[in-house]
Design a protein around this motif. Structure first.
Motif, short mmCIF file in Angstrom:
data_model
loop_
_atom_site.label_atom_id
_atom_site.label_comp_id
_atom_site.label_asym_id
_atom_site.label_seq_id
_atom_site.Cartn_x
_atom_site.Cartn_y
_atom_site.Cartn_z
N PHE A 194 -6.93 94.34 -75.20
CA PHE A 194 -8.35 94.69 -75.25
C PHE A 194 -8.58 95.86 -76.19
CE2 PHE A 194 -11.80 97.46 -73.98
CZ PHE A 194 -12.88 96.59 -73.98
N ASN A 195 -7.78 96.89 -76.05
CA ASN A 195 -8.02 98.13 -76.77
C ASN A 195 -7.90 97.96 -78.27
OD1 ASN A 195 -8.71 100.88 -76.23
ND2 ASN A 195 -6.66 101.50 -76.86
N VAL A 196 -6.93 97.17 -78.71
CA VAL A 196 -6.69 97.00 -80.14
C VAL A 196 -7.53 95.88 -80.73
CG1 VAL A 196 -4.95 96.50 -81.90
CG2 VAL A 196 -4.35 97.92 -79.94
N SER A 197 -7.68 94.76 -80.00
CA SER A 197 -8.27 93.56 -80.60
C SER A 197 -9.60 93.15 -79.99
CB SER A 197 -7.28 92.40 -80.51
OG SER A 197 -6.15 92.65 -81.33
N THR A 198 -9.65 92.97 -78.67
CA THR A 198 -10.88 92.47 -78.06
C THR A 198 -12.05 93.40 -78.33
OG1 THR A 198 -9.46 91.66 -76.27
CG2 THR A 198 -11.83 91.52 -75.93
N ALA A 199 -11.85 94.68 -78.09
CA ALA A 199 -12.94 95.64 -78.20
C ALA A 199 -13.38 95.87 -79.63
CB ALA A 199 -12.53 96.96 -77.56
N TYR A 227 6.70 99.79 -71.97
CA TYR A 227 6.65 98.34 -72.17
C TYR A 227 5.22 97.85 -72.41
CZ TYR A 227 7.52 93.38 -71.76
OH TYR A 227 7.60 92.05 -72.04
N SER A 228 4.24 98.47 -71.75
CA SER A 228 2.93 97.82 -71.65
C SER A 228 1.76 98.53 -72.28
CB SER A 228 2.60 97.59 -70.17
OG SER A 228 2.49 98.82 -69.47
N VAL A 229 1.87 99.81 -72.62
CA VAL A 229 0.69 100.57 -73.05
C VAL A 229 0.77 100.93 -74.53
CG1 VAL A 229 -0.63 102.69 -72.71
CG2 VAL A 229 0.35 101.51 -70.73
N GLY A 230 -0.29 100.65 -75.25
CA GLY A 230 -0.42 101.10 -76.62
C GLY A 230 -0.06 100.05 -77.66
N ARG A 231 -0.42 100.35 -78.90
CA ARG A 231 -0.20 99.42 -80.00
C ARG A 231 1.28 99.27 -80.35
NH1 ARG A 231 -4.40 98.75 -84.92
NH2 ARG A 231 -3.44 96.92 -85.91
#
Length: 435
Positions: free
Chosen positions: A255-260, A54-58
């Motif tokens: 964060f991992n896909v967009s913020t960073a 549900y919560s991890v990854g693109r």
């Protein structure tokens, strides 16, 4: 995100392969499903895998929920037109079709969560330790309900079951199934309190009983059952937090896909994507919670809030959502209840960050508008858009509050088309909506 380590097949929900949307979630090379589902250790691993799915990854439901809703409701700004699926959602209208992978991933991930959660819920009933079983049922039901809610918020109809050539049912029936799932979990916990042993094996962050009530309040509201929504919201302890937690192995997907990267999307700006009359005052503390400012590198407005860092937890619900559910339920009752609705509304407006478990505080004056149903509901909608920013509810809210259906005025779609990965494998797939 996990406290204990299970064999790899458990942490990936038995490594079921997603083959289009035939919903044949099997893997011949994995440990037999019946072995993993026959004991508490195996079931716990599968349940933890449900949260990860549900919560991890693109490809997760969480990332694609925030993205699909955010672009379609003017919450997000596009950073790179080379991200074709995000670009088409940003353009909206007919540019969003069944080939869009954001929608396809939201659809598939939600169905996968339902499938795995059903396995946990059904097989937990066979365990001798009833307290451990209650924990498994409650935990898995949270993700099943959210997955059903995701599908029901964004598509006019949803699959009636998991399988081949399945029929479809209305989104209202989808919300009803989510509520029934939550009610069954609440009954299981009432009959057998969750065991301490189960809680030690659960990923940190999720507070099960309050979360079940909070989700019941949410989907009862979306179903138009305001009395049930009010009762469930009143049952939630607003001092408690319930979050999906992340770490370096399982990072926060926003964060991992967009913020960073600053290469996919960012927040829109301090307007929250709202029309001028509904925008927050620049002194509103929630601007600083959900957004930061980069004074030198574009864009100026950046993601903060629940997508701020790699390990920032994601709230399954925020306490302010429950307060606004109470306000809306009371406002829709009308009459003398309007004054009570304003009382709840003022709790949101005047709340300081120090008074909120997550630090979400508006610190604004009390409501000074007309105490009419139309005016109070408009203010509740405004506050929901700000308090619940980037949490995936704005499109559903716009329908409920009868906001403009004109393309590119306040939203870029009303409902989404069905993914080709479903249509190509299921002749029962409904006709796409026109907008």
């Amino acid at each position: 995100m996990k406290r204990i380590i299970y064999k790899g097949f458990l942490l990936t929900s038995l490594a079921f392969s997603l083959v289009a949307c035939s919903k044949n979630f099997t893997n011949p090379g994995a440990t037999p499903v019946e072995d993993a589902l026959s004991n508490s250790t195996g079931l716990t691993g599968v349940a933890v895998g449900v949260q990860k799915q549900y919560s991890v990854g693109r490809q997760s439901a969480l990332y694609n929920l925030v993205t699909a809703n955010g672009f379609s409701s003017f919450e997000l700004s596009l950073r790179n037109e080379g991200n074709v699926d995000e670009f088409n959602l940003w353009r909206g209208g007919i540019n969003v079709d069944g080939n869009n992978n954001i929608l396809g991933n939201l659809w598939t991930s939600s169905l996968k969560v339902i499938f795995d959660a059903n396995n946990v819920i059904d097989n937990a009933a066979n365990l001798g330790d009833r307290g451990y079983a209650a924990g498994l049922i409650g935990y898995a039901s949270i993700f099943k309900a959210m997955a059903l809610g995701n599908l029901s918020m964004y598509w006019e109809q949803i699959p009636a079951s998991i399988g081949t050539n399945v029929s479809f049912k209305s989104r209202a029936e989808g919300f009803a199934e989510a509520i029934a799932t939550l009610d069954a979990a609440l009954a299981a916990i009432a009959a057998n309190p969750i065991s301490a042993q189960f809680l030690t094996n659960l990923p940190a962050g999720i507070e099960i009983p309050n979360t079940l009530q909070a989700l019941k309040a949410r989907y009862s509201l979306f179903s138009g059952n305001y009395a049930a929504a009010l009762a469930a919201a009143n049952a939630v302890d607003l001092t408690k937090k319930s979050t999906m937690n992340f770490d370096a192995v399982s990072p926060n997907p926003i964060f991992n896909v967009s913020t960073a990267t600053n290469n996919v999307f960012q927040v829109i700006d301090s307007t929250f994507g709202l029309p001028e009359a509904l925008r927050p005052d620049m002194t509103d503390g929630r601007i600083g919670f959900y957004m930061s400012v980069n004074p030198t590198i574009a864009p100026r407005w950046r993601i903060k809030g629940f997508g701020a860092e790699l390990a920032t937890p994601w709230a399954i619900y925020v306490p302010g959502e429950m307060t606004l559910i109470k306000a809306e339920a009371l406002a829709r009752a009308g009459g003398a209840s309007l004054n009570d609705a304003v009382t709840e509304l003022n709790k949101i407006l005047t709340k300081t960050s120090a008074a909120d478990p997550f630090g979400i505080g508006a610190n604004q004056p009390v409501y000074g508008g007309a105490v009419t149903q139309e005016a109070v509901l408009t203010e509740i909608y405004r506050q929901r858009c700000i308090e619940l920013y980037m949490q995936g509810f704005k499109m559903e809210d716009m329908r409920r509050f009868n906001r403009s259906n004109d393309p590119n005025v306040e939203k870029k779609r009303n409902f989404f088309p069905y993914p080709f990965r479903e249509r190509d494998n299921n002749p029962n797939t409904p006709t796409d909506p026109t907008f």
